[in-house]
Structure formats: C-alpha cells, structure tokens
Design a protein around this motif. Structure first.
Motif, short mmCIF file in Angstrom:
data_model
loop_
_atom_site.label_atom_id
_atom_site.label_comp_id
_atom_site.label_asym_id
_atom_site.label_seq_id
_atom_site.Cartn_x
_atom_site.Cartn_y
_atom_site.Cartn_z
N GLY A 65 17.71 -26.20 8.80
CA GLY A 65 18.29 -25.85 10.11
C GLY A 65 17.23 -25.71 11.18
O GLY A 65 17.38 -26.18 12.30
N THR A 66 16.13 -25.03 10.83
CA THR A 66 15.05 -24.83 11.80
C THR A 66 14.43 -26.16 12.24
O THR A 66 14.20 -26.40 13.44
N TRP A 69 16.63 -27.97 14.49
CA TRP A 69 16.60 -27.33 15.82
C TRP A 69 15.46 -27.87 16.64
O TRP A 69 15.57 -28.23 17.79
N TRP A 70 14.29 -27.94 15.95
CA TRP A 70 13.10 -28.44 16.65
C TRP A 70 13.21 -29.92 17.00
O TRP A 70 12.62 -30.39 17.98
N GLN A 72 15.40 -31.53 18.38
CA GLN A 72 15.97 -31.81 19.71
C GLN A 72 14.89 -32.00 20.80
O GLN A 72 15.11 -32.73 21.77
N ASN A 112 21.07 -26.31 22.62
CA ASN A 112 20.42 -26.21 21.31
C ASN A 112 19.56 -24.95 21.24
O ASN A 112 19.46 -24.29 20.21
N THR A 116 22.60 -21.52 16.81
CA THR A 116 22.04 -21.19 15.50
C THR A 116 22.89 -21.87 14.43
O THR A 116 24.13 -21.74 14.48
N PRO A 117 22.38 -22.56 13.57
CA PRO A 117 20.96 -22.89 13.43
C PRO A 117 20.52 -23.96 14.43
O PRO A 117 19.38 -23.97 14.82
N ASN A 118 21.47 -24.82 14.86
CA ASN A 118 21.15 -25.80 15.90
C ASN A 118 22.44 -26.32 16.50
O ASN A 118 23.52 -25.92 16.10
N HIS A 145 28.82 -28.09 14.90
CA HIS A 145 28.81 -27.15 16.02
C HIS A 145 29.81 -27.61 17.06
O HIS A 145 29.93 -28.81 17.31
#
Lengths: 615, 205
Positions: A65-66, A69-70, A72, A112, A116-118, A145
């Motif tokens: 997930g992290t 997220w990054w 993006q 984003n 959470t998480p993205n 999401h």
C-alpha cells in the motif's frame, strides 16, 4: 540476484541515463524545452519502474500500500510532462485538454495524499504470490477506492488528448516521424491504462507492468529527440559549409570587384544607413571610417549632374526596379571623375523598399576616349560643313551681296537727296527703314553661315525635324533656284520631338540635298527635281531625300557611305561617311536606294524621345 | 524730238532694285525696274535710248541669257552686268557677248554712275550714228536697179565707155543714168558721190 530485480533496475537505469543525457542537452540549449520535459518524463518512468519493483517484491499488505501511494508521485511527473511535451514539442492537442489532464492528475495526487492506503485501494485485503520468471511475485487484492476514478479519468483524458493531437497532426500532414511518435505515445499510454483497470477488477491475474509501457513512450520520445539532435548537428555542419561557401564567394566577389575597380554600396532605406566598400569610398573620396549619407554623396557629384542623380535615386526608390546612371564627380582637387553607377531596390515583406544596392565604377578613361573621338568627329564634321559651304559660296555671296548692295545704294541715294536744298524727309525715312531691314537680312545670312562654320562641341537639344528640314531647304533655296532645281518639302503631319545636335543634323540633310542637286544637274531644267519628305514610321522619324537624276550605278550603291568614295570631280568623298557617323551617333541609321523610275533616294531615320523619358 | 534716255534695271531682289533705282533717279536718270528677265523682254521699250543694268544671277532667265535674247532680237541696248561676286569665267563670257561693263553690287557710286553715263552716251552716239546712216542711205533707196548697177561701176572709177560696154548699153544712156543718180543723191560732182558712198559703206563694215 533475481531476474525481476535485474530487469526492473535496468529499466530504471536506462530511463535515468536518457534523462541525464537530455537534461545536459537542455543545459546547453535552454531554448530546447522539449529536452527538459523529456528528462522529467524519463525520471518519472524510472520512478514508476522502481516503485513497481518494490511492489512486486513486497511481502506485506502495508508495504504494498505504501509503495503504491508513493507511485503516484512519479506518475504525476510522467503524465504531466508527456502532456506538455506533446503541446510544446509536437505543437498539437487542444490546450484546454492539456490543462484538464494536468489538473485531473494533480487532483489525483492531492487526493492520494489524503487517501489510505492510497487512491487506488480503499483497503488491500491480501496479496497473491504468483510465480513470475521463476520467482514469487506479489499482486494485490482489495476494494477499490471511491476516488480511484479520478486517477483513471486523468489517464483516459491523456489518451484522449494524445488522440486529439495525433488527428490534428495527421490533418496538418506533418513529418511522418512526428506522427509516428504521437502514435507510439498513444499506444504505450493506452496499454497501462487498460491493464491497471483489468488488474484491479481482477479480470487478469498479473502484476502491474505499466513501467514497461511508459518506457516505450520514453524510448519513442528519446528516438524522436535524438533524431532532432542529429538533424541539428547536420544543420550545423551544413551551416558551417555554407558559411565557408559564403565567405568564399564574398572573397571572390571582393576580388572581382577589386579587379573591375567596382565600388559596392548598400543603402539601408529603413535605417537610413549607407555601407560601402573601401574601393567605393576611394572613388568618391571618403575615408574608410567616415559615415556616409545621401546628402554627402550628392555633395560629391558635379553640380550640373546633381539634381539628375538625385531624381533618378528618388524615382527608383519610389517605384522600385533598377537604375543605371552616369555622372561626374567633382573631386576636391577640382578634377572630374566620371562614374557609371547601377543599382536595384529590394523590398521587405510589407512591400516597402528596404535596401538599395549599387555598384559604381570609374569610367573616366572611357569618357576621355569618347570625348576625344567625339572631338575628332566634330572636327571632321566641321571640315565637311566648311567644304559644303564652299560649294554654296556662290549663292551665299550673292545672298549677302544683295542686302549689302541695297544698303550701299540706299546710303548713296540718301547722300544725294541731302545735297538738295530742301530734302524730302519722308523719302529719307523710307530709305533708313529699308537700310535697317536689309541690315537684318544680311545679319541673318551671316548668322546662318557662322553657325555652320563654327567649330563646336556636340550640343543636343529637343528638335522638330519638320522645322529643321524647312531651315535647310531655305538655306539651299537660292542655290537650287540658280541651278534650276525644283525643291519640294513634304513635312510630317504630326511629329514627336527628338533629341539631337541641330547643326550636325542640318549638315546631314544639307549634304544629301547638295548631292541630290548635283545628281540632277545633267537633266534638262524641267526635270531637275529634288524632294524632301519627313515622316513618322515605326516610332522613328524618317527623312527621305529623293532626286530625279539617273541613280547610283548598281556596283557603287553598296559603297556610297565608305570614305573617299566619290563620283564628283571636286568631292572629297567624306560627305556621306560623315553623315553616317553623325546619324549613328544619334542612334539612327542611314541608307540609299535606287528608285524604279530612275533617280536615287536617301533615307535616314532617328529615334524619337519616348513620352515620360524626356530627361 | 530728243528722247530722254531710260535706264532699265533687272534684278530679282526687290529691295536692291528699289535702292539702286532711288540712287539713279537721284543722279538724274529716268529709271524703270523689272523683277525678272522675262518681264524686261516683254516691256523693254526698245525705241527709247538708254541702257540695261542686269543681275548676273537670277532664277529663271539669267543675265547672260537676257543678253543673248537682246542680241537676237536686234535691240542693241548696252548691257551693264551686276554681280554679287566677280568670277572670271562669267565675266569673260559677258564681255565677249558685248557687255558694256561688269560691276559688283558693291562697286563705288562713282563707278556705277559713270558706267551708266558711259552706256547711255554710247547708246546715244550709236543711235545718232544709226540715224545719220539712215539719213545718208535713204536717197539710195530711190535709185532704180539699173541706176544702182551704174553707180557700182562708177564708184569703181570706171569710165562711161567701159560701163556702157560692161552693161551692154549705150554710152549716152550711161550719162543719163549718172545725171539721175547725182540729182537723186543730191551731189554736185563725182568726187562728192565717192565721199558719200564711202561714208555709207564704211558704216556698214
């Protein structure tokens, strides 16, 4: 080391390398904005590749997930830079579409940031571990999401924008290479857009492989840009070559100009500046560093020619085209230098005259030679005139002795009347009036003789050949009467003016008339006829002198204009050659022919002054 | 009756004609002017004494041609030529044709007037001479052909007998003819007859 690590790392490395190269290109040429945008794209692609690798190798849901997220962040860089690369480099796609893509992508990034998480997943429920290239890789499973559609929409808008750009370029029929680039971009951007949807929906069980598609975009862009760089460098080589060629031809021209003693000058009509070669400055008496303007140039020109040159220049600047002119320079030491100058006006985009280019050359020597030749001709013409006057001396002496005799007799008569005790004053007054009249008559004869006798330079003026012919006829009228020759003049009904030397042209006609009268002298008095006709034919004035004599022997006809060819016992054989010289110096022609009914006819024709060209 | 001499002037230049006429009138001459030789020949009044002044160079009939025409017509008027310039060949030609004088147009007045006077005087003398001859010759016209024959023998100094023999007539008849001749001619003696004969004959050669 696993294959997955190797391939994804290499991918990132390739992208970074390309980014570095083009960043350097941009550093050297800041105006080439496309290279900077491309480096962003490549850096973005490298970032996406690294993120992708980390996702494949992630062991936990949180880790996955992290990383996503990054992801993006590089994606934002990637998509925005692709959009504006298309706008700036390919100059295609609607600007509002480009802005929409940018805004949507930025919104995606912002959303984003808070998700959470993205933005892609509301929650990742678990990871599948599938074998891939002999390794175990992770693919996510979870609930999408609610804002994920923003990300999808921005990707879709990018595709729309690219398609729009592509069709626009197609319509503009641009370079095939650029159209190919746009096509490749659409292709490579569509793949990940579709794939992410399919993976997220669980339609296909595959890891995210979007970085490869983006690398395709990067490679296509790199290829196009490097072709540009290549072309630029070729242009540089060509430019250098043509610059060398230009220098070479400039040197050749300078050499030729120097060899031909040509002075070259250019007048910038917009900035009112004049540039001239050293040779030109030397000709006009300017030093190498002096600034020149039109006024100063005109100041160098002989006062008699100044206005004419000024007018010529003004006319050519106003009307365009080219000019040729010859004029005199009055040098500081009082000497005259003849200059032949020609030039051309060039126009700028709005049809205004922008440049006047010219070449000037010293033609003093030619003029001196011409002057000498002209003097010799004038001398010869004078000689011929004097000898013609000799032929006419009998009738001229008579013409002069009539008024002089009348004056003498009147004076003597007056003296006689005065001796009377009461002189008749009325009669004396009448005598004085007659004396004055005869004096004027004698003066006119003397003037006419003097004008023919005088040594003189050629003096051109506007002439009416009808008048000139009538003058010459009156000159020989007396002689013709005495020789029982009937003289007839048929003037032209309308005649444009012509430019010439009056005395010399009179001389030509006089010569032809005297010859004609000689030609008829053997005929019986009632058949001694000489006719002069002036006519306007084919834009030329033609003067025709025909006689009723026995013509010119056929074998001699071709030689009558040759020097020292004469049929007369007293003739020098110079009259006709001199006539020809005079006529040709006036730009005309002279010829002779025998008439079918006997007799000979001489023609000479001269150009007239065209309207609007009277200078 | 004594006739006034008339000076005829022929020149195509009206102005010159007028001027020279003025001068000669002023000098006391009767003057008549003509603008061309043709005009002159048509109206020259040959019976009037005087002379002709003529321009040598004229369109139409020239001065020399006028002189020839005058000679042919049997009017022996003295001719004075006027010329703008004296050229030798025309002068010679004119003088051979019996020109009285040859003057340039700018000749001094004295020369001109003297020349005219001389010409007029000569014409006068010639006319007197011609008249006297005519008077002398007139009685001869009254002689019969036989009387003329006898006269021709007499002036050869032949005796009556010789004449009678030559003509085949009687000596007495010769004597009668001689008496008629002397009576008709108004002479007293043979010597006087001889003088008269010589005077008439002399003027003819």
């Amino acid at each position: 080391m696993s294959w997955v690590t190797i391939i994804w790392s290499m991918e990132a490395a390739i992208c970074l390398t390309l980014a570095g190269i083009h960043y350097l290109v941009w550093l050297n040429a800041r105006k080439m904005f496309a290279h900077l945008l491309f480096s962003f794209t490549a850096v973005g692609a490298a970032g996406v590749a690294v993120c992708e690798l980390l996702m494949l190798r992630s062991e936990s849901v949180e880790q996955y997930g992290t990383v996503l997220w990054w992801t993006q962040l590089p994606l934002w860089v990637l998509i925005v830079s692709i959009t504006w690369f298309t706008r700036f480099h390919l100059r295609a796609g609607r600007p509002w579409l480009a802005w929409t893509v940018t805004v949507m992508r930025t919104l995606t990034l912002v959303f984003n940031f808070f998700a959470t998480p993205n933005i892609n997943f509301k929650v990742i429920t678990g990871l599948h571990h599938n074998p891939f290239l002999g390794e175990r890789i992770s693919t996510p499973e979870g609930i999408a999401h609610p804002l994920d559609f923003v990300a999808k929409l921005s990707s879709l808008l990018l595709v729309v924008f690219l398609v729009n750009a592509f069709t626009e370029m197609w319509r503009r029929s641009e370079l095939q290479r650029d159209i190919f680039l746009a096509g490749s971009m659409i292709f490579f951007v569509t793949i990940p857009t579709v794939e992410t949807v399919l993976v997220q929906r669980g339609v296909i069980q595959s890891p995210y492989l979007i970085s490869f598609a983006f690398m395709g975009v990067v490679l296509a862009m790199a290829y196009a840009l490097s072709l540009d760089v290549l072309r630029a460098s070729q242009l540089v080589v060509q430019l250098q070559a043509s610059e060398a060629g230009l220098r070479e031809s400039e040197e050749r021209m300078t050499l030729a100009a120097e060899a031909g003693n040509l002075g070259i000058w250019v007048n910038d009509l917009v900035r009112q500046e004049i540039w001239a070669t050293l040779k030109w400055r030397e000709l006009f008496g300017f030093s190498a560093s002096e600034t020149i303007d039109r006024g100063r140039i005109l100041q160098c020109i002989h006062p008699e020619d100044r206005a004419r040159v000024d007018q010529t220049l003004s006319k050519v600047i106003a009307r365009g085209g080219s000019y040729e002119s010859e004029f005199r320079l009055l040098l500081s030491d009082g000497k005259i230098r003849w200059i032949a100058s020609s030039g051309r006006v060039e126009f700028n985009g709005n049809g205004r005259p922008s440049l006047l280019r010219g070449v000037s050359v010293d033609v003093t020597q030619r003029h001196l030679a011409e002057f000498e030749l002209q003097q010799q001709r004038a001398e010869l013409a004078h000689f011929s005139r004097v000898s013609m006057l000799g032929e006419l001396s009998g009738s001229l002496a008579h013409e002069l002795s009539q008024p002089l005799g009348a004056i003498l007799r009147n004076t003597e008569a007056a003296e006689l009347f005065l001796e009377e005790s009461s002189p008749d004053l009325e009669e004396l007054r009448a005598i004085l009036a007659d004396i004055r009249k005869d004096d004027q008559r004698a003066g006119a004869v003397i003037d006419r003789m003097r004008s023919m006798m005088k040594r003189r330079a050629v003096e051109k003026s506007m002439l009416d050949l009808n008048v000139l012919a009538a003058d010459v006829i009156s000159f020989v009228r007396r002689d013709a009467d005495l020789r029982r020759v009937q003289l007839a003049l048929e003037p032209a009904s309308s005649l444009p003016p012509m430019r010439g030397d009056r005395i010399q042209l009179q001389q030509v006609l006089l010569n032809l008339l005297l010859n004609a009268m000689d030609a008829v002298s053997d005929s019986s008095p009632d058949r001694r006829r000489v006719a002069v006709r002036v006519q306007y034919v084919d834009s030329r004035v033609e003067v025709v002198v025909s006689d009723s004599g026995s013509g010119i022997p056929a074998d001699k006809l071709a030689h009558v204009f040759e020097p020292f060819f004469t049929s007369k016992q007293s003739g020098m054989g110079l009259g006709l050659p001199i006539s020809r010289t005079i006529i040709e110096a006036h730009g005309g022609s002279i010829r002779a022919q025998n008439d079918p009914d006997g007799g000979a006819t001489f023609f000479f024709s001269l150009p007239v002054v065209q309207e609007g060209n009277a200078s | 009756m004594e006739l006034m001499p008339l000076v005829r002037i022929v020149d195509d230049d009206v102005s010159f004609l007028k001027a020279i006429a003025r001068l000669l009138r002023g000098a006391g001459f009767h003057v008549k002017t003509f603008a061309s030789a043709t005009d002159f020949l048509a109206d020259m009044e040959p019976d009037l004494p005087g002379c002709v002044l003529v321009d040598l160079q004229m369109p139409g009939l020239s001065g020399l041609e006028l002189q020839e025409a005058l000679a042919k017509a049997g009017h022996p008027l003295p001719v004075i030529f006027l010329s703008g310039h004296g050229d030798v060949s025309t002068t010679v030609h004119a003088m051979r044709g019996g020109a009285e004088d040859f003057l340039t147009k700018l000749a001094p007045k004295k020369d001109l007037i003297e020349s005219v006077k001389r010409a007029v005087a000569r014409d006068e003398g010639e006319r007197t001479q011609r008249n006297r001859q005519k008077a002398l010759r007139a009685p001869f016209a009254t002689l019969t052909p036989r009387e003329v024959e006898v006269l021709e023998h007499v002036v050869q100094g032949k005796l009556n007998k010789q004449i009678a023999y030559d003509l085949g007539i009687h000596e007495r008849t010769v004597k009668l003819h001689r008496t008629a001749i002397t009576t008709k001619l108004g002479v007293q003696s043979t010597a006087e007859l001889m003088r008269l004969w010589i005077a008439v004959r002399g003027s003819e050669t």
